[in-house]
Design an enzyme around this catalytic site. Structure first.
Site, short mmCIF file in Angstrom:
data_model
loop_
_atom_site.label_atom_id
_atom_site.label_comp_id
_atom_site.label_asym_id
_atom_site.label_seq_id
_atom_site.Cartn_x
_atom_site.Cartn_y
_atom_site.Cartn_z
N LYS A 59 -3.26 1.74 19.69
CA LYS A 59 -2.59 1.06 18.57
C LYS A 59 -3.62 0.53 17.57
O LYS A 59 -3.44 0.63 16.36
CB LYS A 59 -1.71 -0.09 19.11
N GLN A 103 2.29 -6.83 24.62
CA GLN A 103 2.26 -5.58 25.40
C GLN A 103 3.00 -5.77 26.73
O GLN A 103 2.70 -6.69 27.50
CB GLN A 103 0.81 -5.15 25.63
N ASP A 126 8.37 -5.02 17.49
CA ASP A 126 8.89 -4.25 18.62
C ASP A 126 10.42 -4.25 18.63
O ASP A 126 11.04 -3.55 19.43
CB ASP A 126 8.38 -4.87 19.94
#
Ligand code: NAP
Length: 289
Positions: A59, A103, A126
């Protein structure tokens, strides 16, 4: 058309992702040329899971390549729920941060829903916050989970007709199955959601014009599960004897499916690309352009 005459396109998700990343990089470049700071993604890792560390590295590299800033914060595996929430709240308050990604999975003992629920919905790249999930359900503008967005982008770029199509989604997670079902429904597909208790799964899949497998069971979807001409999207990632494997027998559906995404260079690169796009969207709404 008889199944044997179908030419199956194996989607090159990386090539598609690179095309979109180029467009995103140009958009970032326009902001910077106009004297604005670059958008910034903050990624938080709790613990030292090597797979998570490698995803984060990917990322960070993806951000760098399009001129986007990224920061990485690592907390020890022993961090308490309060420590993690305090770190998220500091990122919420940081004016220089546009997108926040915690994460997953988090170490045992931490409540992932409570933690992702603390992310400012305007920075929730997200799409996991209840506010964004609720807005998606209501059909309102929101930050949406990245893998479902990537799947929809693939279907659109390959001109898969969705209006009136029968779509089957295997898997009902909050991060893939549920949001992609809502997006397919919004595109006027008729959606059937399947899960571990679904009866006659094979027969349901055989009726699908669009089949999305987001399960994590290696090679669950076989040739005789696929309707001739269907678009097959393989989201699953499993490791079998050290080898990455998807939910779909990609070689098996050759000559039956119209398109299939491979488990490597398929949906994965599109997921990261949609993370970049969500970060740009969050940045643009924060700076008001
Ligand atoms: P998840 O939360 O574990 O959900 C799996 C879903 O599959 C559940 O709804 C489960 O049903 C269903 N299921 C399990 N076994 C089944 C079976 N035999 N038949 C039918 N349904 C079954 O997983 P997730 O987070 O959505 O991820 C799914 C897969 O996609 C994983 O392999 C993950 O690694 C991968 N993934 C890939 C990307 C990418 O970018 N490529 C992104 C996200 C996830 P129940 O609800 O009844 O338990």
């Amino acid at each position: 058309m008889p199944p044997e005459s179908i030419s199956t396109t194996v989607v090159d998700g990386l090539a598609l992702a690179n095309e979109i990343r180029k467009e995103l990089g140009e958009a970032v470049g326009r902001h910077v040329s106009a004297g604005r700071r670059a958008p910034r993604l903050a990624v938080m890792l709790v613990g030292d899971d090597p797979a998570s560390a490698s995803y984060i590295k990917g990322k960070r590299r993806a951000c760098e390549r399009i001129g986007m800033d990224s920061t990485e914060q690592t907390l020890p595996a022993a961090a308490s729920q309060e420590d993690v929430i305090a770190a998220v709240e500091a990122l919420n308050a940081d004016e220089g941060v546009d997108g926040i990604l915690v994460q997953l999975p988090l170490p045992a003992g931490l409540d992932a829903n409570a933690i992702t629920g603390c992310v400012d919905p305007a920075k929730d790249v997200d799409g996991l916050h209840a506010m964004n999930a609720g807005r998606l359900l209501l059909g309102e503008p929101c930050l949406t989970a990245c893998t479902p967005l990537g799947i929809m982008e693939i279907l659109e770029r390959f001109e898969i007709p969705l209006e009136g199509a029968d779509a089957v989604v295997i898997g009902r997670s909050n991060i893939v199955g549920k949001p992609v079902s809502l997006l397919l429904q919004r595109a006027n597909a008729t959606v059937t959601m399947c899960h571990s208790r679904t009866r006659d799964l094979r027969e349901r899949c055989r009726a699908a014009d669009v089949l999305v497998a987001a399960v994590g069971v290696p090679l669950l979807v076989k040739r005789d599960w696929v309707k001739p001409g269907a678009a097959v999207i393989d989201v699953g990632v499993s490791v079998v004897d050290g080898v990455l494997t998807g939910d779909v027998d990609t070689a098996g559906v050759d000559g039956v499916a119209r398109i299939v995404t491979p488990h490597r260079r398929g949906v994965g690169p599109m997921t990261i690309t949609m993370l970049l796009r969500n970060t740009l969207t969050a940045y643009e709404s924060r700076i008001g352009t």
